[in-house]
Design a protein around this motif. Structure first.
Motif, PDB file in Angstrom:
ATOM      1  N   ALA A  76     -10.276   2.140  -3.897  1.00 23.51           N
ATOM      2  CA  ALA A  76      -9.271   2.672  -2.971  1.00 23.51           C
ATOM      3  C   ALA A  76      -8.094   3.299  -3.701  1.00 23.51           C
ATOM      4  O   ALA A  76      -7.689   2.838  -4.769  1.00 23.51           O
ATOM      5  CB  ALA A  76      -8.775   1.549  -2.062  1.00 23.51           C
ATOM      6  N   ALA A  77      -7.522   4.323  -3.040  1.00 22.88           N
ATOM      7  CA  ALA A  77      -6.275   4.891  -3.549  1.00 22.88           C
ATOM      8  C   ALA A  77      -5.109   3.971  -3.184  1.00 22.88           C
ATOM      9  O   ALA A  77      -4.063   4.008  -3.815  1.00 22.88           O
ATOM     10  CB  ALA A  77      -6.060   6.264  -2.923  1.00 22.88           C
ATOM     11  N   ALA A  78      -5.300   3.164  -2.143  1.00 21.61           N
ATOM     12  CA  ALA A  78      -4.225   2.319  -1.626  1.00 21.61           C
ATOM     13  C   ALA A  78      -4.242   0.935  -2.262  1.00 21.61           C
ATOM     14  O   ALA A  78      -5.267   0.489  -2.779  1.00 21.61           O
ATOM     15  CB  ALA A  78      -4.402   2.173  -0.113  1.00 21.61           C
TER      16      ALA A  78
ATOM     17  N   ILE B  46     -11.100   1.576   7.285  1.00 20.86           N
ATOM     18  CA  ILE B  46      -9.662   1.923   7.301  1.00 20.86           C
ATOM     19  C   ILE B  46      -9.165   2.108   5.859  1.00 20.86           C
ATOM     20  O   ILE B  46      -8.401   3.030   5.562  1.00 20.86           O
ATOM     21  CB  ILE B  46      -8.860   0.850   8.076  1.00 20.86           C
ATOM     22  CG1 ILE B  46      -9.265   0.903   9.553  1.00 20.86           C
ATOM     23  CG2 ILE B  46      -7.370   1.052   7.899  1.00 20.86           C
ATOM     24  CD1 ILE B  46      -8.775  -0.267  10.397  1.00 20.86           C
ATOM     25  N   ILE B  47      -9.621   1.263   4.960  1.00 24.43           N
ATOM     26  CA  ILE B  47      -9.259   1.423   3.543  1.00 24.43           C
ATOM     27  C   ILE B  47      -9.748   2.793   3.046  1.00 24.43           C
ATOM     28  O   ILE B  47      -9.026   3.533   2.374  1.00 24.43           O
ATOM     29  CB  ILE B  47      -9.849   0.295   2.680  1.00 24.43           C
ATOM     30  CG1 ILE B  47      -9.211  -1.050   3.056  1.00 24.43           C
ATOM     31  CG2 ILE B  47      -9.681   0.580   1.194  1.00 24.43           C
ATOM     32  CD1 ILE B  47      -9.897  -2.258   2.423  1.00 24.43           C
ATOM     33  N   ARG B  48     -10.970   3.139   3.396  1.00 21.82           N
ATOM     34  CA  ARG B  48     -11.527   4.441   2.953  1.00 21.82           C
ATOM     35  C   ARG B  48     -10.724   5.594   3.533  1.00 21.82           C
ATOM     36  O   ARG B  48     -10.566   6.636   2.886  1.00 21.82           O
ATOM     37  CB  ARG B  48     -12.989   4.567   3.369  1.00 21.82           C
ATOM     38  CG  ARG B  48     -13.927   3.731   2.521  1.00 21.82           C
ATOM     39  CD  ARG B  48     -15.379   4.203   2.691  1.00 21.82           C
ATOM     40  NE  ARG B  48     -16.276   3.149   2.264  1.00 21.82           N
ATOM     41  CZ  ARG B  48     -16.784   2.192   3.060  1.00 21.82           C
ATOM     42  NH1 ARG B  48     -16.522   2.200   4.364  1.00 21.82           N
ATOM     43  NH2 ARG B  48     -17.585   1.254   2.578  1.00 21.82           N
TER      44      ARG B  48
ATOM     45  N   ARG C  65       3.293   3.799  -3.180  1.00 18.85           N
ATOM     46  CA  ARG C  65       1.841   3.637  -3.050  1.00 18.85           C
ATOM     47  C   ARG C  65       1.504   3.248  -1.621  1.00 18.85           C
ATOM     48  O   ARG C  65       2.221   2.485  -0.984  1.00 18.85           O
ATOM     49  CB  ARG C  65       1.347   2.551  -4.009  1.00 18.85           C
ATOM     50  CG  ARG C  65       1.267   3.033  -5.449  1.00 18.85           C
ATOM     51  CD  ARG C  65       0.744   1.950  -6.361  1.00 18.85           C
ATOM     52  NE  ARG C  65      -0.600   1.506  -6.005  1.00 18.85           N
ATOM     53  CZ  ARG C  65      -1.722   2.164  -6.294  1.00 18.85           C
ATOM     54  NH1 ARG C  65      -1.667   3.318  -6.925  1.00 18.85           N
ATOM     55  NH2 ARG C  65      -2.905   1.673  -5.956  1.00 18.85           N
ATOM     56  N   THR C  66       0.406   3.807  -1.126  1.00 18.11           N
ATOM     57  CA  THR C  66      -0.053   3.437   0.215  1.00 18.11           C
ATOM     58  C   THR C  66      -0.476   1.965   0.210  1.00 18.11           C
ATOM     59  O   THR C  66      -1.047   1.479  -0.769  1.00 18.11           O
ATOM     60  CB  THR C  66      -1.255   4.332   0.592  1.00 18.11           C
ATOM     61  OG1 THR C  66      -0.829   5.687   0.518  1.00 18.11           O
ATOM     62  CG2 THR C  66      -1.753   4.038   1.991  1.00 18.11           C
ATOM     63  N   LEU C  67      -0.184   1.279   1.299  1.00 16.31           N
ATOM     64  CA  LEU C  67      -0.572  -0.129   1.437  1.00 16.31           C
ATOM     65  C   LEU C  67      -1.358  -0.305   2.738  1.00 16.31           C
ATOM     66  O   LEU C  67      -0.882   0.072   3.814  1.00 16.31           O
ATOM     67  CB  LEU C  67       0.678  -1.018   1.470  1.00 16.31           C
ATOM     68  CG  LEU C  67       0.445  -2.509   1.734  1.00 16.31           C
ATOM     69  CD1 LEU C  67      -0.355  -3.160   0.602  1.00 16.31           C
ATOM     70  CD2 LEU C  67       1.790  -3.237   1.904  1.00 16.31           C
ATOM     71  N   ILE C  68      -2.557  -0.844   2.628  1.00 20.91           N
ATOM     72  CA  ILE C  68      -3.345  -1.192   3.811  1.00 20.91           C
ATOM     73  C   ILE C  68      -3.375  -2.718   3.874  1.00 20.91           C
ATOM     74  O   ILE C  68      -3.907  -3.374   2.965  1.00 20.91           O
ATOM     75  CB  ILE C  68      -4.787  -0.638   3.729  1.00 20.91           C
ATOM     76  CG1 ILE C  68      -4.779   0.887   3.508  1.00 20.91           C
ATOM     77  CG2 ILE C  68      -5.564  -1.014   4.997  1.00 20.91           C
ATOM     78  CD1 ILE C  68      -4.197   1.706   4.638  1.00 20.91           C
ATOM     79  N   ALA C  69      -2.777  -3.247   4.928  1.00 20.61           N
ATOM     80  CA  ALA C  69      -2.640  -4.705   5.046  1.00 20.61           C
ATOM     81  C   ALA C  69      -3.376  -5.200   6.285  1.00 20.61           C
ATOM     82  O   ALA C  69      -3.271  -4.596   7.359  1.00 20.61           O
ATOM     83  CB  ALA C  69      -1.158  -5.078   5.146  1.00 20.61           C
TER      84      ALA C  69
ATOM     85  N   ALA D  18     -17.779  -8.092   0.755  1.00 22.62           N
ATOM     86  CA  ALA D  18     -17.947  -6.745   1.307  1.00 22.62           C
ATOM     87  C   ALA D  18     -16.724  -5.863   1.039  1.00 22.62           C
ATOM     88  O   ALA D  18     -16.860  -4.670   0.754  1.00 22.62           O
ATOM     89  CB  ALA D  18     -18.198  -6.847   2.818  1.00 22.62           C
ATOM     90  N   VAL D  19     -15.530  -6.439   1.141  1.00 22.86           N
ATOM     91  CA  VAL D  19     -14.315  -5.611   1.064  1.00 22.86           C
ATOM     92  C   VAL D  19     -13.895  -5.338  -0.390  1.00 22.86           C
ATOM     93  O   VAL D  19     -13.355  -4.260  -0.692  1.00 22.86           O
ATOM     94  CB  VAL D  19     -13.171  -6.272   1.874  1.00 22.86           C
ATOM     95  CG1 VAL D  19     -11.870  -5.501   1.713  1.00 22.86           C
ATOM     96  CG2 VAL D  19     -13.551  -6.347   3.355  1.00 22.86           C
TER      97      VAL D  19
END
Ligand code: PEP
Length: 243
Positions: A33-35, A237-239, A4-8, A25-26
C-alpha cells in the motif's frame, strides 16, 4: 511537508480471538500500500492483534482511553496500558462514545492529552448530526468541537483528525464530495499544524466509494467502521488509496 495517507479500521465492539486470520489476508495488501494502515480492534484483542501484526505494515490502535494514566477507575483503560499492549494510536471522541457515554469536548481533549503523554497518536473524531447539517450549522459545530477537543500542545505533536458526520456512520449514507471537501478545508484552516496533520473522512466508506472520497482535496485517508470488519472489503479500500 507532505502527509502520508492513513487508512484506519475501527472494529468497534466486534471481534473474538478467532478473528485473527483476518491479518493473513490484509497484511500482504498493506505491504503493497501507498498508505499507512491502522486497525483498531476491541481492547481485548489489542495484544494478540499487535502480535499478529509484528513484521507487517499494519499498526494497531485502541478505540478509547481514560484521561488518567492510572488510578481508581474500575473498568477503564489508560493510554499507557494501551501502549503497553501494543497500540500506537487511540481513537478519542468517536460519536458513539460522545452519544453513549456523554463525552464532552473537554473529556475528549483530556483523553487526547493523555494519549500524547503516553506516546500514542490520538485520532480525534468530530462531526455534526443530521439536524445540524440540515440547519446549515455543520461547519460551526465541527469548528467548535475541534477547538474544544484539541489538546493545548497540538501544534507540536503528532495527531490525526477524523471528520465523521454522525448521520453517515453505519447508515450507508455518505456526505457529498463537495460537502466533504468544504468541511476538510474548514478543518484544515483551523488546525495549529495544518501542513502535517492528517484529516480522515469517516462515514460509510466502502470499496465502491473509497477512491472518490480519497481523491478529494484535504482528505488524507479514511476511518472505516463496518467495511473494516471484512478483510476483502478493507483490502479493497486500502488498494483504493494506491500502491
Ligand atoms: C466509524 O465507526 O468510525 C465509522 C465510520 O463507521 P462506518 O464506516 O460503519 O460508517
Amino acid at each position: 511537508m507532505s502527509r502520508r495517507t492513513l487508512i484506519a479500521g475501527n472494529w468497534k465492539m466486534n471481534g473474538l480471538s478467532g478473528a485473527l486470520g483476518y491479518f493473513d489476508a490484509v497484511a500482504p495488501v498493506a505491504a503493497q500500500a501507498a498508505a499507512d494502515i491502522l486497525v483498531c480492534p476491541p481492547a481485548t484483542l489489542l495484544y494478540p492483534v499487535a502480535r499478529a501484526c509484528e513484521g507487517t505494515r499494519i499498526r494497531v490502535g485502541a478505540q478509547d482511553c481514560h484521561a488518567h494514566q492510572s488510578g481508581a477507575h474500575t473498568g477503564d483503560l489508560s493510554a499507557s496500558m494501551l501502549r503497553d499492549a501494543g497500540a500506537s494510536h487511540v481513537i478519542v471522541g468517536h460519536s458513539e462514545r460522545r452519544a453513549d457515554h456523554g463525552e464532552s469536548d473537554r473529556n475528549v481533549q483530556a483523553k487526547a492529552a493523555a494519549a500524547i503523554a503516553a506516546g500514542l497518536v490520538p485520532v480525534i473524531c468530530v462531526g455534526e448530526t443530521l439536524a445540524e447539517r440540515e440547519s446549515g450549522e455543520a461547519i460551526d459545530v465541527v469548528a467548535r468541537q475541534l477547538a474544544g477537543s484539541l489538546p493545548d500542545n497540538s501544534a507540536t505533536v503528532d495527531l490525526v483528525i477524523a471528520y465523521e458526520p454522525v448521520w453517515a456512520i453505519g447508515t450507508g449514507l455518505v456526505a457529498s464530495p463537495a460537502d466533504v471537501a468544504d468541511m476538510h478545508a474548514a478543518i484544515r484552516e483551523r488546525l495549529p499544524n495544518p501542513a502535517t496533520t492528517c484529516i480522515l473522512y469517516g462515514g460509510s466508506v466502502k470499496p465502491a466509494n473509497a477512491a472518490e472520497l480519497l481523491s478529494l482535496a484535504d482528505v488524507d485517508g479514511a476511518l472505516v467502521g463496518g467495511a473494516s470488519l471484512d478483510a476483502a472489503d478493507f483490502s479493497a479500500i486500502i488498494r483504493a488509496a494506491g500502491s
